[in-house]
Scaffold this motif. Sequence first.
Motif, PDB file in Angstrom:
ATOM      1  N   SER A  77       1.097  -1.486  -0.043  1.00 10.35           N
ATOM      2  CA  SER A  77      -0.010   0.018  -0.049  1.00 10.35           C
ATOM      3  C   SER A  77       1.064   0.807   0.014  1.00 10.35           C
ATOM      4  O   SER A  77       0.730   2.365  -0.457  1.00 10.35           O
ATOM      5  CB  SER A  77      -0.758   0.247   0.933  1.00 10.35           C
ATOM      6  OG  SER A  77      -1.920  -1.212   1.360  1.00 10.35           O
ATOM      7  N   ILE A  78       1.597   0.879   0.907  1.00 16.97           N
ATOM      8  CA  ILE A  78       2.557   2.332   1.510  1.00 16.97           C
ATOM      9  C   ILE A  78       3.809   2.456  -0.824  1.00 16.97           C
ATOM     10  O   ILE A  78       3.231   3.391  -1.353  1.00 16.97           O
ATOM     11  CB  ILE A  78       4.377   1.964   1.982  1.00 16.97           C
ATOM     12  CG1 ILE A  78       3.189   1.986   3.132  1.00 16.97           C
ATOM     13  CG2 ILE A  78       4.891   2.858   1.891  1.00 16.97           C
ATOM     14  CD1 ILE A  78       3.788   1.567   4.450  1.00 16.97           C
ATOM     15  N   ASP A  79       3.862   1.248  -0.801  1.00 20.96           N
ATOM     16  CA  ASP A  79       5.391   1.607  -2.095  1.00 20.96           C
ATOM     17  C   ASP A  79       4.001   2.043  -3.008  1.00 20.96           C
ATOM     18  O   ASP A  79       4.250   3.598  -4.235  1.00 20.96           O
ATOM     19  CB  ASP A  79       5.139  -0.071  -2.567  1.00 20.96           C
ATOM     20  CG  ASP A  79       6.284   0.218  -3.643  1.00 20.96           C
ATOM     21  OD1 ASP A  79       7.032   1.054  -2.963  1.00 20.96           O
ATOM     22  OD2 ASP A  79       6.671  -1.102  -3.915  1.00 20.96           O
ATOM     23  N   THR A  80       3.021   1.568  -3.337  1.00 18.79           N
ATOM     24  CA  THR A  80       1.515   2.086  -4.533  1.00 18.79           C
ATOM     25  C   THR A  80       1.595   3.959  -4.209  1.00 18.79           C
ATOM     26  O   THR A  80       1.123   3.956  -5.452  1.00 18.79           O
ATOM     27  CB  THR A  80       0.776   1.435  -3.967  1.00 18.79           C
ATOM     28  OG1 THR A  80       0.627  -0.048  -4.509  1.00 18.79           O
ATOM     29  CG2 THR A  80      -0.683   1.339  -5.618  1.00 18.79           C
ATOM     30  N   LEU A 132       4.522   9.926  -7.571  1.00 17.54           N
ATOM     31  CA  LEU A 132       5.781   9.611  -8.536  1.00 17.54           C
ATOM     32  C   LEU A 132       5.108   9.953  -9.740  1.00 17.54           C
ATOM     33  O   LEU A 132       5.481  10.782 -10.680  1.00 17.54           O
ATOM     34  CB  LEU A 132       6.654   8.445  -8.450  1.00 17.54           C
ATOM     35  CG  LEU A 132       7.493   8.296  -9.614  1.00 17.54           C
ATOM     36  CD1 LEU A 132       8.605   9.762  -9.638  1.00 17.54           C
ATOM     37  CD2 LEU A 132       8.191   6.912  -9.505  1.00 17.54           C
ATOM     38  N   GLU A 133       4.087   9.166 -10.508  1.00 13.75           N
ATOM     39  CA  GLU A 133       3.637   8.878 -11.930  1.00 13.75           C
ATOM     40  C   GLU A 133       3.081  10.423 -11.957  1.00 13.75           C
ATOM     41  O   GLU A 133       1.910  10.595 -12.547  1.00 13.75           O
ATOM     42  CB  GLU A 133       2.624   7.371 -11.915  1.00 13.75           C
ATOM     43  CG  GLU A 133       4.022   6.513 -12.047  1.00 13.75           C
ATOM     44  CD  GLU A 133       4.469   6.638 -13.288  1.00 13.75           C
ATOM     45  OE1 GLU A 133       3.935   6.281 -14.413  1.00 13.75           O
ATOM     46  OE2 GLU A 133       5.603   6.775 -12.979  1.00 13.75           O
ATOM     47  N   GLY A 191      14.112   1.234  -5.401  1.00 11.42           N
ATOM     48  CA  GLY A 191      14.092   0.856  -4.463  1.00 11.42           C
ATOM     49  C   GLY A 191      14.031   1.670  -3.444  1.00 11.42           C
ATOM     50  O   GLY A 191      13.447   1.560  -2.401  1.00 11.42           O
ATOM     51  N   ASP A 192      14.131   2.764  -3.055  1.00 12.08           N
ATOM     52  CA  ASP A 192      13.963   3.687  -2.332  1.00 12.08           C
ATOM     53  C   ASP A 192      12.336   3.961  -2.155  1.00 12.08           C
ATOM     54  O   ASP A 192      12.068   3.979  -0.437  1.00 12.08           O
ATOM     55  CB  ASP A 192      14.001   5.458  -3.147  1.00 12.08           C
ATOM     56  CG  ASP A 192      15.775   5.551  -2.680  1.00 12.08           C
ATOM     57  OD1 ASP A 192      16.261   4.885  -2.745  1.00 12.08           O
ATOM     58  OD2 ASP A 192      15.904   6.667  -3.293  1.00 12.08           O
ATOM     59  N   MET A 193      11.484   3.441  -2.799  1.00 15.26           N
ATOM     60  CA  MET A 193       9.876   3.443  -2.617  1.00 15.26           C
ATOM     61  C   MET A 193      10.315   2.289  -1.614  1.00 15.26           C
ATOM     62  O   MET A 193       9.571   1.854  -0.826  1.00 15.26           O
ATOM     63  CB  MET A 193       9.972   3.374  -4.127  1.00 15.26           C
ATOM     64  CG  MET A 193       9.145   5.046  -4.391  1.00 15.26           C
ATOM     65  SD  MET A 193       8.118   5.031  -5.285  1.00 15.26           S
ATOM     66  CE  MET A 193       9.074   4.843  -6.929  1.00 15.26           C
ATOM     67  N   ASN A 194      10.358   0.943  -2.499  1.00 13.92           N
ATOM     68  CA  ASN A 194      10.523  -0.420  -1.770  1.00 13.92           C
ATOM     69  C   ASN A 194      11.187  -0.272  -0.753  1.00 13.92           C
ATOM     70  O   ASN A 194      10.376  -1.362   0.562  1.00 13.92           O
ATOM     71  CB  ASN A 194      11.012  -0.741  -2.007  1.00 13.92           C
ATOM     72  CG  ASN A 194      10.651  -2.001  -3.793  1.00 13.92           C
ATOM     73  OD1 ASN A 194       9.374  -0.845  -3.916  1.00 13.92           O
ATOM     74  ND2 ASN A 194      11.551  -2.167  -5.005  1.00 13.92           N
ATOM     75  N   ALA A 196       8.785   1.714   1.956  1.00 15.84           N
ATOM     76  CA  ALA A 196       7.699  -0.004   2.376  1.00 15.84           C
ATOM     77  C   ALA A 196       8.109  -0.556   3.133  1.00 15.84           C
ATOM     78  O   ALA A 196       7.148  -0.899   4.377  1.00 15.84           O
ATOM     79  CB  ALA A 196       6.677   0.482   1.156  1.00 15.84           C
ATOM     80  N   VAL A 197       8.469  -1.269   3.429  1.00  9.59           N
ATOM     81  CA  VAL A 197       9.279  -2.242   3.875  1.00  9.59           C
ATOM     82  C   VAL A 197       9.655  -1.534   5.531  1.00  9.59           C
ATOM     83  O   VAL A 197       9.024  -2.302   7.017  1.00  9.59           O
ATOM     84  CB  VAL A 197       9.528  -2.937   3.829  1.00  9.59           C
ATOM     85  CG1 VAL A 197      10.255  -3.519   2.290  1.00  9.59           C
ATOM     86  CG2 VAL A 197      11.325  -2.331   3.411  1.00  9.59           C
ATOM     87  N   TYR A 198      10.255  -0.585   5.243  1.00  7.27           N
ATOM     88  CA  TYR A 198      10.861   0.064   6.711  1.00  7.27           C
ATOM     89  C   TYR A 198       9.350   0.801   7.750  1.00  7.27           C
ATOM     90  O   TYR A 198       8.804  -0.069   8.873  1.00  7.27           O
ATOM     91  CB  TYR A 198      11.590   1.041   6.576  1.00  7.27           C
ATOM     92  CG  TYR A 198      11.082   2.108   7.938  1.00  7.27           C
ATOM     93  CD1 TYR A 198      11.878   1.561   8.992  1.00  7.27           C
ATOM     94  CD2 TYR A 198      10.767   3.420   7.730  1.00  7.27           C
ATOM     95  CE1 TYR A 198      12.451   2.045  10.289  1.00  7.27           C
ATOM     96  CE2 TYR A 198      10.652   3.816   9.709  1.00  7.27           C
ATOM     97  CZ  TYR A 198      11.617   3.230  10.450  1.00  7.27           C
ATOM     98  OH  TYR A 198      11.434   4.557  11.400  1.00  7.27           O
TER      99      TYR A 198
END
Length: 129
Positions: free
Chosen positions: A68-71, A77-78, A96-99, A102-104
């Motif tokens: 959800s965070i990554d999306t 961004l888009e 990579g930053d977004m991923n 998101a996991v953090y």
Amino acid sequence: MRSISSFNSSWAAAVSAAVFSLCNLAGSAAADIDAGRAKAPLCVACHGPGGNSAMPEIPAMAGMPAQSIDTALYQFLEGNRKNPSMSPFAPNLSNGDMNNLAVYFASEKCARAGHQTKPENVEAGPRLG
């Protein structure tokens, strides 16, 4: 002479093996919580320590699903999602930053039970999807 069906079977097996190998390579580049933590201070300025926002107008991210965070970051961004505070930050983030972010934030515990967001945010959620 090889038959066409034998050739197609061999070709399909080779393509399947290549796709499987690429998927394994992609999986080995998993998101990095520590890299996300290192990048998070910019986010924490608004979203609060560990993503625990104290302000109803700013979403709490702690414990949200990473996807959800990554999306959401990708939508900013888009340009498919706009916010005067978020829109300027997203172009500076790599995938990579977004991923990693998101996991953090997904790994963080929600410090406040029942964070209340603005009703407009709740109503807008289904339209963002």
